[in-house]
Design a protein around this motif. Structure first.
Motif, PDB file in Angstrom:
ATOM      1  N   GLN A   1       0.825  -1.204   0.000  1.00 54.63           N
ATOM      2  CA  GLN A   1       0.000   0.000   0.000  1.00 54.63           C
ATOM      3  C   GLN A   1       0.865   1.262   0.000  1.00 54.63           C
ATOM      4  O   GLN A   1       0.620   2.200  -0.761  1.00 54.63           O
ATOM      5  N   LEU A   2       1.871   1.285   0.864  1.00 60.38           N
ATOM      6  CA  LEU A   2       2.711   2.472   1.000  1.00 60.38           C
ATOM      7  C   LEU A   2       3.514   2.739  -0.273  1.00 60.38           C
ATOM      8  O   LEU A   2       3.634   3.883  -0.718  1.00 60.38           O
ATOM      9  N   VAL A   3       4.059   1.680  -0.869  1.00 63.81           N
ATOM     10  CA  VAL A   3       4.819   1.847  -2.115  1.00 63.81           C
ATOM     11  C   VAL A   3       3.895   2.341  -3.228  1.00 63.81           C
ATOM     12  O   VAL A   3       4.229   3.270  -3.973  1.00 63.81           O
ATOM     13  N   ALA A   4       2.724   1.706  -3.355  1.00 62.65           N
ATOM     14  CA  ALA A   4       1.769   2.092  -4.404  1.00 62.65           C
ATOM     15  C   ALA A   4       1.303   3.533  -4.224  1.00 62.65           C
ATOM     16  O   ALA A   4       1.213   4.298  -5.191  1.00 62.65           O
ATOM     17  N   LEU A   5       1.016   3.914  -2.984  1.00 58.80           N
ATOM     18  CA  LEU A   5       0.551   5.276  -2.729  1.00 58.80           C
ATOM     19  C   LEU A   5       1.643   6.301  -2.996  1.00 58.80           C
ATOM     20  O   LEU A   5       1.350   7.402  -3.467  1.00 58.80           O
ATOM     21  N   ALA A   6       2.885   5.943  -2.725  1.00 56.83           N
ATOM     22  CA  ALA A   6       3.987   6.855  -3.027  1.00 56.83           C
ATOM     23  C   ALA A   6       4.034   7.140  -4.529  1.00 56.83           C
ATOM     24  O   ALA A   6       4.158   8.293  -4.955  1.00 56.83           O
ATOM     25  N   PHE A   7       3.908   6.089  -5.331  1.00 62.84           N
ATOM     26  CA  PHE A   7       3.903   6.256  -6.787  1.00 62.84           C
ATOM     27  C   PHE A   7       2.694   7.074  -7.229  1.00 62.84           C
ATOM     28  O   PHE A   7       2.818   7.969  -8.075  1.00 62.84           O
ATOM     29  N   GLU A   8       1.521   6.759  -6.677  1.00 61.85           N
ATOM     30  CA  GLU A   8       0.305   7.475  -7.075  1.00 61.85           C
ATOM     31  C   GLU A   8       0.383   8.957  -6.703  1.00 61.85           C
ATOM     32  O   GLU A   8      -0.049   9.826  -7.474  1.00 61.85           O
ATOM     33  N   LEU A   9       0.935   9.265  -5.540  1.00 60.95           N
ATOM     34  CA  LEU A   9       1.047  10.665  -5.126  1.00 60.95           C
ATOM     35  C   LEU A   9       2.006  11.426  -6.034  1.00 60.95           C
ATOM     36  O   LEU A   9       1.758  12.588  -6.374  1.00 60.95           O
ATOM     37  N   VAL A  10       3.090  10.783  -6.430  1.00 59.05           N
ATOM     38  CA  VAL A  10       4.042  11.431  -7.340  1.00 59.05           C
ATOM     39  C   VAL A  10       3.382  11.695  -8.689  1.00 59.05           C
ATOM     40  O   VAL A  10       3.509  12.779  -9.260  1.00 59.05           O
ATOM     41  N   VAL A  11       2.646  10.698  -9.195  1.00 59.08           N
ATOM     42  CA  VAL A  11       1.972  10.857 -10.490  1.00 59.08           C
ATOM     43  C   VAL A  11       0.897  11.949 -10.410  1.00 59.08           C
ATOM     44  O   VAL A  11       0.787  12.805 -11.299  1.00 59.08           O
ATOM     45  N   ALA A  12       0.102  11.932  -9.336  1.00 59.70           N
ATOM     46  CA  ALA A  12      -0.957  12.927  -9.180  1.00 59.70           C
ATOM     47  C   ALA A  12      -0.392  14.327  -8.996  1.00 59.70           C
ATOM     48  O   ALA A  12      -1.058  15.320  -9.309  1.00 59.70           O
ATOM     49  N   SER A  13       0.846  14.405  -8.489  1.00 58.78           N
ATOM     50  CA  SER A  13       1.509  15.703  -8.279  1.00 58.78           C
ATOM     51  C   SER A  13       2.565  15.950  -9.355  1.00 58.78           C
ATOM     52  O   SER A  13       3.563  16.633  -9.110  1.00 58.78           O
ATOM     53  N   SER A  14       2.346  15.393 -10.542  1.00 59.00           N
ATOM     54  CA  SER A  14       3.365  15.438 -11.597  1.00 59.00           C
ATOM     55  C   SER A  14       3.801  16.861 -11.938  1.00 59.00           C
ATOM     56  O   SER A  14       4.959  17.092 -12.281  1.00 59.00           O
ATOM     57  N   GLY A  15       2.870  17.826 -11.836  1.00 60.32           N
ATOM     58  CA  GLY A  15       3.233  19.202 -12.142  1.00 60.32           C
ATOM     59  C   GLY A  15       4.226  19.794 -11.171  1.00 60.32           C
ATOM     60  O   GLY A  15       4.892  20.794 -11.469  1.00 60.32           O
TER      61      GLY A  15
END
Length: 205
Positions: free
Chosen positions: A146-160
């Motif tokens: 969960q933590l690894v996946a959320l780290a990736f998702e947060l980076v992608v969602a904050s891509s700007g």
């Protein structure tokens, strides 16, 4: 030194709260910041939220490791640790959803939240009847995933907010990895939830 594991766990709770508030602010959900929320400030908040999440996730490993290494396990630590995990995961999921429409994220995010609240309720009901639900090995891996996946998702969602993600050749494959990990985390999360449900059902028969 023996208080260090509990300090790290408490730090995880503080960082989780900061991360969620920062993401909510970046999404414009804090009224008094509305007029002052420039794109630059929003991106800065997103970056700091990601940093806080990563640091908090790392403490999830070190607090348990240090508790065993220093022989500093305690009842307080045993209570705080799962709370810290759930606050961090649920805060990250809600913060992620606050950043905007992400169709591929909504369903797994909802399933993860559903499972976390359900298992917490099972533990509470079971404790009142003397039923203990020990953490399984798969559940430990579930938290890590969960933590690894959320780290990736947060980076992608904050891509700007991250310059290196301005290249579609980097962002697109990273998005695929993030979504794949997040869906896998949701599946494993549901499996562990079903296991806890079955354990509780058998114990209460």
């Amino acid at each position: 030194m023996k208080s260090l594991p509990n300090i790290l766990t408490s730090l995880r709770l503080v960082l989780a709260l900061f991360m969620f508030v920062a993401l909510a602010a970046a999404a414009g959900a804090i009224p008094f910041l509305g007029d002052q929320l420039t794109p630059e400030l929003g991106f800065s908040l997103q970056r700091w939220a990601v940093y806080a999440f990563v640091i908090a996730a790392v403490t999830d490993f070190f607090d348990g490791w240090l508790a065993r290494k220093l022989d500093a396990t305690s009842v307080w630590g045993a209570i705080l640790d799962p709370i810290g995990d759930k606050v961090l995961v649920c805060g990250a999921v809600l913060g992620l959803l606050a950043l905007g429409p992400q169709p591929m994220v909504v369903l797994p995010a909802g399933l993860i939240l559903f499972r976390e609240f359900t298992v917490s309720a099972l533990r509470e009901v079971g404790a009142g009847r003397g039923v203990k639900l020990p953490v399984t090995t798969l559940a430990k891996w579930k938290t890590t995933l969960q933590l690894v996946a959320l780290a990736f998702e947060l980076v992608v969602a904050s891509s700007g907010a991250f310059a290196f993600l301005g290249d579609p050749g980097v962002l697109q494959p990273l998005t695929v990895v993030a979504h794949s990990l997040f869906w896998l985390a949701a599946v494993v999360t549901l499996i562990t939830g079903a296991q806890y449900w079955e354990q509780t059902r058998k114990a209460l028969i």
